[in-house]
Design a protein around this motif. Structure first.
Motif, short mmCIF file in Angstrom:
data_model
loop_
_atom_site.label_atom_id
_atom_site.label_comp_id
_atom_site.label_asym_id
_atom_site.label_seq_id
_atom_site.Cartn_x
_atom_site.Cartn_y
_atom_site.Cartn_z
N ASN A 11 49.24 -12.11 -33.30
CA ASN A 11 48.34 -11.10 -33.83
C ASN A 11 48.19 -9.95 -32.83
O ASN A 11 48.67 -10.01 -31.71
N THR A 12 47.49 -8.91 -33.26
CA THR A 12 47.33 -7.71 -32.45
C THR A 12 46.04 -7.78 -31.65
O THR A 12 45.00 -8.17 -32.17
N ARG A 43 54.03 -3.40 -22.64
CA ARG A 43 53.74 -3.80 -24.02
C ARG A 43 52.37 -3.29 -24.47
O ARG A 43 52.08 -3.29 -25.66
N ARG A 90 43.32 -5.54 -30.25
CA ARG A 90 42.82 -4.17 -30.42
C ARG A 90 41.37 -4.14 -29.97
O ARG A 90 40.50 -4.78 -30.57
N LEU A 130 45.62 -1.52 -27.07
CA LEU A 130 46.38 -2.03 -28.21
C LEU A 130 47.61 -2.78 -27.70
O LEU A 130 48.42 -2.23 -26.96
N VAL A 131 47.69 -4.06 -28.06
CA VAL A 131 48.86 -4.88 -27.73
C VAL A 131 49.32 -5.54 -29.02
O VAL A 131 48.60 -6.35 -29.60
N GLY A 132 50.51 -5.18 -29.49
CA GLY A 132 51.03 -5.77 -30.72
C GLY A 132 51.71 -7.09 -30.44
O GLY A 132 52.32 -7.30 -29.38
N ALA A 133 51.61 -8.03 -31.42
CA ALA A 133 52.27 -9.34 -31.33
C ALA A 133 51.94 -10.02 -30.00
O ALA A 133 52.78 -10.16 -29.12
N ALA A 134 50.68 -10.41 -29.85
CA ALA A 134 50.20 -10.98 -28.59
C ALA A 134 51.00 -12.23 -28.20
O ALA A 134 51.37 -13.05 -29.05
#
Length: 794
Positions: free
Chosen positions: A509-510, A537, A512, A550-554
């Motif tokens: 998940n992201t 990242r 945020r 914001l970090v996508g695909a934790a």
């Protein structure tokens, strides 16, 4: 020959509880001997040997760690053995536990707080303190002490931010104990929220207003204390108090033309807050009203003209009681009264005018001090029939402003009367000027206009009129302030309830996180993870007073402590840290190994799930089934080690086992045994005595070799009650529930496999609760066994 009717059974006992091992033999004259771990037992403190008829018992009044081990009973040619497993999970005194969990711990701000929790249990015991789901670590004020007998939280110089819900987790190999407690820190209130507003000021009294403090100190505000200081004096005079629900105060202890400061303090049970002070407030002298704005022409006819006006901005030292209206013909200097005395309304229809002549009008306000200054003349108006003036514009408002301009927007007036709008005029005046200035040279076609060239920090009055062939309509006015260049403001993070100090994010998940802030000039925003710069990242977006992480695909490596730091030219530094935990449904455990470490038991061991490396709350569940396609049943849950011993094995049956890892998000896939586990029955029972069984023991009455056991089963689960029966000829088996024959009841399934008799209930419910009996009969006699089935809800 003597034999054992009832074998010893393995038991698990909590430390300090009583325990009992018992077996039943077939002859009364048997004198038995008890052994522990191969050594003969004599008299032990707290251990009693008891014999009643055929039953031999070993009783332990209070189990200790020393009592754990393998026990054996021997008598003549018989032998039976079982193990006692002593469980000793963490425990806390019940009275102390009740006091900690039911009553908050309360302390005054500035005091030192110490919460000590003694505990018992098998060592080692790991003690962990958490606040808001995040483990507490030692710092300059907070310290966590851990010994083998107690854990203690110490907070020096406690502050309001120490309030909250705390959790103490005690864990050892036998289990986990969690204690939830609340800490409340009380203090005097914060300063009432300002600024102090002057609601009314006259020569006789002054009314002030404020807002309650943002933090009442943990105890309700009881009252407010209001004080006054005359400018130039040193002493503060207490004017009075207001109840907690009232945040306005009126005083008549003022003198005309004198200037004062006011201050307000909040009071609760812990003390008095710091004071909120006002600026200078002057008690004005008695004065007549100021001049109103020039009247507006509303409508005309052949002999009447209707005018309207607004109240003056300066009303004097008392309220306005009415208005005096005067008229004159354009080009003359003599003003004539229109009304004989003051009128309360701010609109008047002036009659008995001569058609075709131009008239001007002016208005003066009246209060207790007398008649105020007259307004400037209105625009000239002709007494004649004309098309109806347009109505007022609708919804006039300021859509935007900056340091030098204000943008107005409005909507067209209601034109149901048929008057067509031909455009709009925008007029303005400053707060220090009574004259209106037209902003546009030509009528404005649109319903928006930007007034430019304004002075910062200044207040302006703006109005808009609609135009048609008959002239301008009635104006709509508003007040607008032009913002000044923003003052220097130290950077500050605006942490609110939406900003969490601990985040749990599912892998993939992201992440945020939005954190608002303020500061002027705009501060430099820096993000760190575990004290180091963020990886590539992570993306940081900062604009309009908000910075976003914001970090996508934790991934699991994204777990850690994140810190946002603000700093600007004022030299002040502001930081905020929060913790991110990346988690996921656990990975499956590794391969399973089965061993018979203790006779007639199976010890299930497995390789730990790889998720143990990053998951603190992971535990295991062990399930078993008795055939390759049977139903799985939970036999062990909340297991925090990688080992489980199953003791309820029946010789001759096949068992399959599976293990799953669990956490707060769910369960992993299972790890299963590939081959069944079986404890073989001794072959001697079937091979050594064939002739003796067919000959000498040709006819034997029924006997219960393994009796029924009590069962406790959850609603909806499968229940299997079993026993072993011997006898020749083969006995007839009949099952009863509360003395009712179950032979023809389709809800019960009965089997008899080589003397192992089972009653299966596929989905138990509350009516299935009761006493069950199995009866074995043949021509030589009868035998039976009873057990009770208890049903508990989910």
């Amino acid at each position: 020959r003597c034999y054992v009717n009832k074998q010893l059974l393995n038991i698990r006992v909590l430390k300090g509880e009583p325990a009992e091992l018992s077996c039943t033999v077939s002859k009364e004259d048997v004198t038995g001997t008890w052994f522990k771990d191969g050594l003969k037992l004599t008299n032990m403190d707290g251990v009693i040997f008891e014999k009643k008829g055929l039953v031999h018992k070993l009783i332990i009044n209070k189990v200790e760690d020393i009592h754990a081990g393998k026990y054996r009973f021997e008598g003549g040619d018989i032998k039976t053995e079982a193990s006692i497993f002593v469980e000793d999970p963490p425990q806390v005194d019940k009275v102390l536990l009740k006091n900690l969990t039911s009553v908050p711990t309360v302390a005054k701000a500035g005091q030192n707080v110490k919460i000590k929790i003694p505990f018992e249990g098998r060592l080692p015991i790991r003690a962990m303190w958490l606040k808001d789901k995040m483990e507490l670590a030692d710092d300059t004020r907070i310290r966590v002490d851990r010994t083998e007998t107690f854990t203690m939280l110490s907070i020096s110089s406690s502050e309001r931010k120490d309030c909250g819900d705390y959790k103490v987790r005690l864990k050892n190999d036998s289990g986990v104990l969690e204690i939830n407690l609340k800490l409340v820190i009380v203090d005097k209130p914060q300063t009432p929220e300002g600024p102090i507003k002057i609601v009314e000021s006259s020569a006789n009294d002054i009314t002030i207003q404020w807002k309650p403090p943002k933090d009442d100190g943990g105890k309700p505000v009881q009252r407010y204390i209001v004080e006054r200081q005359q400018v130039g004096q040193k002493d503060w005079v207490v004017l009075g108090e207001t109840p907690r629900t009232c945040t306005t105060f009126t005083t008549n202890k003022v003198e005309e033309d004198m200037t004062y400061y006011f201050r307000v303090r909040a009071v609760n049970a812990e003390g008095t807050s710091d004071a909120l002070e006002s600026g200078e407030v002057k008690a004005v002298s008695k004065a007549s009203p100021g001049a109103p704005d020039p009247p507006e022409i509303v409508s005309t006819s052949k002999d009447t003209i209707t005018i309207s006006w607004k109240a003056p901005r300066k009303t004097g030292s008392s309220r306005i009681v009415g208005y005096i209206v005067q008229k004159r013909k354009k080009g003359t200097i003599t003003w004539l009264p229109v009304n004989n005395g003051p009128i309360a309304e701010k609109k008047l229809k002036v009659a008995n005018l001569k058609k075709g002549l131009q008239y001007e009008f002016r208005v003066a306000a009246v209060n207790a001090a007398g008649v105020g200054a007259a307004s400037d003349p209105s625009q000239p108006a002709v007494a004649r029939d004309s098309a109806k003036s347009p109505g007022q514009v609708q919804d006039l408002k300021v859509s935007s402003s900056d340091g030098t301009s204000v943008t107005l927007t409005w909507k067209r007036p209601d034109t149901k009367d048929g008057s067509d709008v031909k455009g709009y005029d925008v007029e303005m005046r400053s707060s220090s000027n009574l004259s209106w200035t037209k902003c546009n040279a030509l009528p404005i076609d649109t319903t928006t206009y930007t007034v430019k060239g304004l002075q910062s920090k200044e207040t302006y009055f703006l109005r808009v009129r609609a135009l048609n062939d008959s002239g301008p309509g009635e104006a709509v006015e508003l007040e607008a302030s032009v913002g000044a260049a923003p003052p220097a403001v130290a950077p500050r993070l605006l942490i609110n309830d939406t900003v969490k100090s601990f985040l749990v994010i599912k892998a993939g998940n992201t992440i945020r996180v939005n954190i608002p802030f303020e500061g002027s000039p705009d501060p430099v925003v820096t993000w760190l993870k575990d004290g180091l710069p963020l990886s590539n990242r992570a993306t940081i977006n900062t604009k309009d007073g908000t910075t976003q992480l914001l970090v996508g695909a934790a991934e699991f490596t994204d777990s850690g402590t994140y810190t946002v730091e603000l700093q600007n030219g004022l030299g002040k530094r502001e930081t905020f840290s929060f913790q991110v935990q990346i988690t996921d449904i656990p990975q499956a455990p590794g391969p399973i190994t089965l061993e018979e470490i203790v006779p007639h038991t199976v010890t299930v061991t497995w390789e730990p799930s790889a998720s143990e490396k990053w998951e603190n709350n992971l535990y295991y569940t062990v399930l078993k089934r008795e055939s390759q396609k049977g139903l799985w049943h939970v036999v062990g849950d909340l297991i925090y080690t990688n080992k489980f011993t199953f003791t309820k094995l029946v010789p001759g049956r096949q068992y399959y086992f599976r293990v799953v890892a669990k956490n707060d998000l769910g369960s992993s896939g299972p790890s299963e045994t590939l081959q069944p586990w079986r404890i073989w029955k001794p072959k001697a029972e079937f091979q050594v005595k064939p002739q003796r069984y067919r000959g000498v023991n040709q006819n034997q009455p029924p006997r219960i070799l393994v009796p029924l056991k009590p069962h406790v089963v959850t609603t909806g689960s499968e229940c299997r009650m079993s026993c072993a029966v011997g006898g020749h000829p083969r006995p007839k088996i009949t099952w009863y529930k509360d003395s009712r024959d179950l032979s023809n009841d389709p809800a019960y399934f009965c089997t008899n496999d080589f003397g192992v008799c089972s009653l299966v209930i596929l989905g138990v419910s509350k009516p299935d609760e009761g006493e069950y009996m199995v009866e074995a009969t043949n021509q030589s006699g009868r035998a039976f066994s009873r057990a009770f089935l208890t049903i508990k809800g989910n």
